[in-house]
Scaffold this motif. Structure first.
Motif, PDB file in Angstrom:
ATOM      1  N   THR A  37       0.836  -1.195   0.000  1.00  0.00           N
ATOM      2  CA  THR A  37       0.000   0.000   0.000  1.00  0.00           C
ATOM      3  C   THR A  37       0.872   1.246   0.000  1.00  0.00           C
ATOM      4  O   THR A  37       0.577   2.226  -0.690  1.00  0.00           O
ATOM      5  CB  THR A  37      -0.968  -0.005   1.197  1.00  0.00           C
ATOM      6  OG1 THR A  37      -1.750  -1.199   1.151  1.00  0.00           O
ATOM      7  CG2 THR A  37      -1.889   1.197   1.174  1.00  0.00           C
ATOM      8  N   LEU A  41       0.994   4.215  -2.893  1.00  0.00           N
ATOM      9  CA  LEU A  41       0.948   5.649  -2.616  1.00  0.00           C
ATOM     10  C   LEU A  41       2.143   6.360  -3.240  1.00  0.00           C
ATOM     11  O   LEU A  41       2.004   7.430  -3.845  1.00  0.00           O
ATOM     12  CB  LEU A  41       0.897   5.887  -1.105  1.00  0.00           C
ATOM     13  CG  LEU A  41       0.695   7.315  -0.643  1.00  0.00           C
ATOM     14  CD1 LEU A  41      -0.560   7.925  -1.243  1.00  0.00           C
ATOM     15  CD2 LEU A  41       0.616   7.362   0.877  1.00  0.00           C
ATOM     16  N   LEU A  67      -7.069   3.818  -2.943  1.00  0.00           N
ATOM     17  CA  LEU A  67      -6.537   4.640  -1.856  1.00  0.00           C
ATOM     18  C   LEU A  67      -7.571   5.668  -1.385  1.00  0.00           C
ATOM     19  O   LEU A  67      -7.658   5.958  -0.192  1.00  0.00           O
ATOM     20  CB  LEU A  67      -5.234   5.307  -2.282  1.00  0.00           C
ATOM     21  CG  LEU A  67      -4.071   4.332  -2.514  1.00  0.00           C
ATOM     22  CD1 LEU A  67      -2.876   5.061  -3.111  1.00  0.00           C
ATOM     23  CD2 LEU A  67      -3.684   3.608  -1.233  1.00  0.00           C
ATOM     24  N   VAL A  93      -8.184  -2.788  -0.984  1.00  0.00           N
ATOM     25  CA  VAL A  93      -6.749  -2.684  -1.271  1.00  0.00           C
ATOM     26  C   VAL A  93      -6.197  -4.016  -1.766  1.00  0.00           C
ATOM     27  O   VAL A  93      -5.446  -4.064  -2.743  1.00  0.00           O
ATOM     28  CB  VAL A  93      -5.970  -2.174  -0.039  1.00  0.00           C
ATOM     29  CG1 VAL A  93      -4.470  -2.307  -0.242  1.00  0.00           C
ATOM     30  CG2 VAL A  93      -6.326  -0.719   0.246  1.00  0.00           C
TER      31      VAL A  93
END
Length: 123
Positions: A37, A41, A67, A93
C-alpha cells in the motif's frame, strides 16, 4: 442486547491463545499488504509529479480509487466500527493489489533503477 460477561471475555482470550500460531502466520501477510500500500501511494505521487508515467491509465486510476476508498470514513463498513471498520478497506486494497501486481513490480524496478542511477551520479 446482552452485555458480555467476564466468562465470555475469558473464552475469547483463550481462543486467541489457542490460535496464536495461526495468528502469527497471518501477520507477515498483513505487513506485506501494508508495505505494498505504501508502494501504491509512492507510485501515485511519482505519477502526479510526472516522474513516472510508464503505467496504463486504468492501473493508476484503480490504485487512486482504492486509496481514496481507504480515505473515505463513510464507506461500506464505517471505519468507526471497532474491530471491523477497516475490513472493507483491506479488501478493496487487496483486490487492487491483485489487479495491478505486475504494474507495481514494474514500478519497483523503475525505483531501483532510479536509486542506482543516483548512486552513480553521487560518486
Amino acid at each position: 442486547m446482552s452485555t458480555p460477561t467476564n466468562g465470555d471475555h475469558d473464552l475469547d482470550i483463550a481462543k486467541v491463545n489457542q490460535r496464536a500460531q495461526e495468528i502469527e502466520t497471518k501477520l507477515p501477510k498483513l505487513k506485506k499488504v501494508f508495505e505494498q500500500t505504501k508502494i501504491m501511494l509512492s507510485m501515485v505521487k511519482d505519477y502526479w509529479a510526472g516522474s513516472y508515467r510508464e503505467i496504463p491509465y486504468w492501473a493508476i486510476s484503480a490504485v487512486s480509487l482504492a486509496l481514496l476508498y481507504v480515505l473515505n470514513p463513510a464507506d461500506v463498513i464505517p471505519d468507526v466500527i471497532v474491530g471491523v471498520g477497516y475490513l472493507d478497506d483491506a479488501t478493496v486494497v487487496a483486490f487492487c493489489l491483485k489487479l495491478v501486481q505486475r504494474e507495481l513490480e514494474r514500478y519497483q524496478e523503475w525505483q531501483a533503477a532510479q536509486a542506482k542511477a543516483a548512486k552513480v551520479v553521487d560518486v
